[in-house]
Design a protein around this motif. Structure first.
Motif, mmCIF file in Angstrom:
data_model
loop_
_atom_site.group_PDB
_atom_site.id
_atom_site.type_symbol
_atom_site.label_atom_id
_atom_site.label_comp_id
_atom_site.label_asym_id
_atom_site.label_seq_id
_atom_site.Cartn_x
_atom_site.Cartn_y
_atom_site.Cartn_z
ATOM 1 N N ILE A 142 -42.238 -20.352 1.240
ATOM 2 C CA ILE A 142 -42.194 -18.925 1.533
ATOM 3 C C ILE A 142 -43.573 -18.461 1.998
ATOM 4 N N VAL A 143 -43.589 -17.317 2.663
ATOM 5 C CA VAL A 143 -44.833 -16.789 3.202
ATOM 6 C C VAL A 143 -44.919 -15.306 2.895
ATOM 7 N N ALA A 144 -46.127 -14.870 2.547
ATOM 8 C CA ALA A 144 -46.414 -13.449 2.379
ATOM 9 C C ALA A 144 -47.003 -12.930 3.674
ATOM 10 N N MET A 145 -46.396 -11.870 4.222
ATOM 11 C CA MET A 145 -46.805 -11.355 5.518
ATOM 12 C C MET A 145 -47.311 -9.916 5.392
ATOM 13 N N ASP A 146 -48.325 -9.595 6.177
ATOM 14 C CA ASP A 146 -48.769 -8.220 6.371
ATOM 15 C C ASP A 146 -48.785 -7.986 7.875
ATOM 16 N N GLY A 147 -47.693 -7.454 8.408
ATOM 17 C CA GLY A 147 -47.544 -7.380 9.853
ATOM 18 C C GLY A 147 -47.359 -8.770 10.415
ATOM 19 N N ASN A 148 -48.254 -9.172 11.304
ATOM 20 C CA ASN A 148 -48.182 -10.503 11.896
ATOM 21 C C ASN A 148 -49.214 -11.451 11.290
ATOM 22 N N VAL A 149 -49.774 -11.060 10.152
ATOM 23 C CA VAL A 149 -50.783 -11.875 9.480
ATOM 24 C C VAL A 149 -50.156 -12.574 8.280
ATOM 25 N N GLN A 150 -50.289 -13.898 8.240
ATOM 26 C CA GLN A 150 -49.839 -14.651 7.073
ATOM 27 C C GLN A 150 -50.932 -14.625 6.013
ATOM 28 N N LEU A 151 -50.599 -14.067 4.854
ATOM 29 C CA LEU A 151 -51.591 -13.927 3.790
ATOM 30 C C LEU A 151 -51.671 -15.178 2.923
ATOM 31 N N ALA A 152 -50.520 -15.763 2.625
ATOM 32 C CA ALA A 152 -50.489 -16.948 1.758
ATOM 33 C C ALA A 152 -49.114 -17.586 1.856
ATOM 34 N N THR A 153 -49.051 -18.871 1.532
ATOM 35 C CA THR A 153 -47.779 -19.587 1.505
ATOM 36 C C THR A 153 -47.652 -20.358 0.202
ATOM 37 N N GLY A 154 -46.422 -20.631 -0.187
ATOM 38 C CA GLY A 154 -46.162 -21.403 -1.397
ATOM 39 C C GLY A 154 -44.870 -22.180 -1.257
ATOM 40 N N LEU A 155 -44.770 -23.295 -1.974
ATOM 41 C CA LEU A 155 -43.652 -24.223 -1.816
ATOM 42 C C LEU A 155 -42.966 -24.471 -3.152
ATOM 43 N N VAL A 156 -41.629 -24.577 -3.094
ATOM 44 C CA VAL A 156 -40.857 -24.943 -4.275
ATOM 45 C C VAL A 156 -39.797 -25.946 -3.861
ATOM 46 N N THR A 157 -39.529 -26.932 -4.716
ATOM 47 C CA THR A 157 -38.493 -27.933 -4.469
ATOM 48 C C THR A 157 -37.536 -27.955 -5.653
ATOM 49 N N GLU A 158 -36.232 -27.852 -5.377
ATOM 50 C CA GLU A 158 -35.220 -27.820 -6.427
ATOM 51 C C GLU A 158 -34.047 -28.710 -6.048
ATOM 52 N N VAL A 159 -33.462 -29.370 -7.063
ATOM 53 C CA VAL A 159 -32.201 -30.090 -6.891
ATOM 54 C C VAL A 159 -31.100 -29.226 -7.485
ATOM 55 N N LEU A 160 -30.103 -28.883 -6.666
ATOM 56 C CA LEU A 160 -29.035 -27.993 -7.111
ATOM 57 C C LEU A 160 -27.695 -28.706 -7.083
ATOM 58 N N ALA A 161 -26.913 -28.530 -8.151
ATOM 59 C CA ALA A 161 -25.570 -29.075 -8.209
ATOM 60 C C ALA A 161 -24.666 -28.316 -7.234
ATOM 61 N N PRO A 162 -23.471 -28.837 -6.940
ATOM 62 C CA PRO A 162 -22.570 -28.130 -6.023
ATOM 63 C C PRO A 162 -22.325 -26.689 -6.452
ATOM 64 N N ASN A 182 -52.098 -8.301 -2.242
ATOM 65 C CA ASN A 182 -51.769 -7.238 -1.288
ATOM 66 C C ASN A 182 -50.453 -6.575 -1.676
ATOM 67 N N PRO A 183 -50.480 -5.293 -2.064
ATOM 68 C CA PRO A 183 -49.233 -4.635 -2.493
ATOM 69 C C PRO A 183 -48.280 -4.343 -1.333
ATOM 70 N N ASN A 184 -48.768 -4.396 -0.106
ATOM 71 C CA ASN A 184 -47.933 -4.096 1.054
ATOM 72 C C ASN A 184 -47.299 -5.334 1.672
ATOM 73 N N ALA A 185 -47.507 -6.473 1.061
ATOM 74 C CA ALA A 185 -46.996 -7.720 1.628
ATOM 75 C C ALA A 185 -45.469 -7.764 1.578
ATOM 76 N N THR A 186 -44.899 -8.393 2.580
ATOM 77 C CA THR A 186 -43.472 -8.705 2.576
ATOM 78 C C THR A 186 -43.328 -10.215 2.479
ATOM 79 N N TYR A 187 -42.183 -10.657 1.963
ATOM 80 C CA TYR A 187 -42.002 -12.081 1.690
ATOM 81 C C TYR A 187 -40.758 -12.586 2.423
ATOM 82 N N GLU A 188 -40.876 -13.789 2.990
ATOM 83 C CA GLU A 188 -39.754 -14.375 3.709
ATOM 84 C C GLU A 188 -39.855 -15.890 3.669
#
Length: 324
Positions: free
Chosen positions: A268-288, A303-309
């Motif tokens: 995932i990435v934290a965005m402020d407009g077109n600026v990437q503030l930080a990224t983070g990774l998660v890995t999960e194994v999910l059953a059906p 940054n309180p104004n960050a959006t996440y995607e």
């Protein structure tokens, strides 16, 4: 054996050789010369077949075989040239670009900040570098998400290298991000030299974010989010260590839409407009059809104004013997 008795065999062999050459460009990375050779050999087989048919007093299976195989060889070779199957894309199968000047010219903009460092004295009386960093702002010039590998180095003279540092990061189309290089592992002597060093990019590579996954029977971002995995963001909150706020923790809900267990890797990435503030990774194994919960920690993020995607999402078959 009379010479004429050998012609039926010769015409079939020549035509078959032309046919084999004609199909090679459709499966193997070869030069267009092979297709031209196929045309020549196929035409030879075709001519010999016609010669045999004309000279034969009756019906000739070998002559018809030579004509058919030779004609197919010429046709396939011409098609190979016309549709350009003999000239593959410049990039390899996983679309990895390793020409550093080209990557810097066409794909990635790199701007150096000022190197900084701070020292302190440890319990043994030795001086250490407690904190350091060279902020580098990078921008993706492309209209597609791309993963980059960047190595920079400081030089105290033309060929005398002081130190180097590398990082790997993914950028959305047109996005910028500032990344700290030389953030750890420096001695005071090297840190002081870096303050006045000539900073250069020595390696810049790039790759598509998704084909790397498909090498391992995985699926890329677009397919994963459309057909396999639903990602829901919770309310971000402060992340603390020993009471000290060091970043943001983003809770995620992951829903496996498939009828089989699957391993998912989500960045995932934290965005402020077109600026990437930080990224983070998660890995999960999910059953059906399982619903899982995870969290991603974004260090040095406040940054309180960050959006996440979702920046990148890949999925893989569950390895045999792994749990769910």
């Amino acid at each position: 054996m009379r010479a004429d008795s050998r012609w039926p065999l010769v015409q079939v062999v020549v035509a078959a050789a032309g046919l084999l050459l004609a199909v090679v460009p459709f499966y193997v990375h070869v030069s267009v010369v092979v297709a031209v050779m196929a045309i020549a050999v196929g035409a030879g087989g075709l001519g010999l077949g016609v010669r045999g048919l004309v000279r034969s007093p009756g019906f000739s299976v070998t002559a018809l075989t030579g004509i058919t195989a030779g004609g197919l060889a010429v046709l396939l070779a011409v098609v190979a040239i016309l549709v350009d199957v003999t000239v593959p894309a410049v990039a390899p199968a996983n679309d990895r670009h390793v020409d550093t000047p080209q990557v810097l010219d066409d794909e990635l903009e790199v701007n150096f900040g000022a190197f900084r460092y701070r020292t302190g004295v440890g319990a043994t009386g030795r001086t250490w570098v407690w904190e350091s960093g060279l902020p580098i702002t990078v921008r993706n010039k492309l209209d597609a998400t791309r993963t980059f590998e960047l190595t920079v180095a400081g030089f105290e003279s033309e060929h005398r290298q002081v130190a180097d540092a590398s990082d790997r990061f993914t950028l959305k189309p047109g996005a910028t991000q500032t990344i700290d290089f030389f953030a750890y592992g420096l001695s005071p002597r090297v840190a002081e030299k870096l303050k006045s060093a000539d900073l250069r990019v020595i390696v810049a590579h790039s790759a598509d974010t998704d084909p790397a996954a498909t090498q391992y029977l995985g699926a890329g971002t677009e397919t994963v989010l459309a057909d396999q995995l639903e990602v829901k963001f919770g309310e971000p909150g402060p992340y603390s260590i020993n009471g000290i706020n060091v970043g943001i923790e983003v809770p995620l809900t992951l829903v496996n839409r498939l009828d089989e267990a699957r391993t998912y890797s989500v960045e995932i990435v934290a965005m402020d407009g077109n600026v990437q503030l930080a990224t983070g990774l998660v890995t999960e194994v999910l059953a059906p059809h399982a619903i899982g919960r995870a969290s991603v920690t974004l260090d040095k993020m406040a940054n309180p104004n960050a959006t996440y995607e979702v920046l990148v999402a890949n999925s893989y078959p569950v390895a045999e013997g792994s749990g769910t």
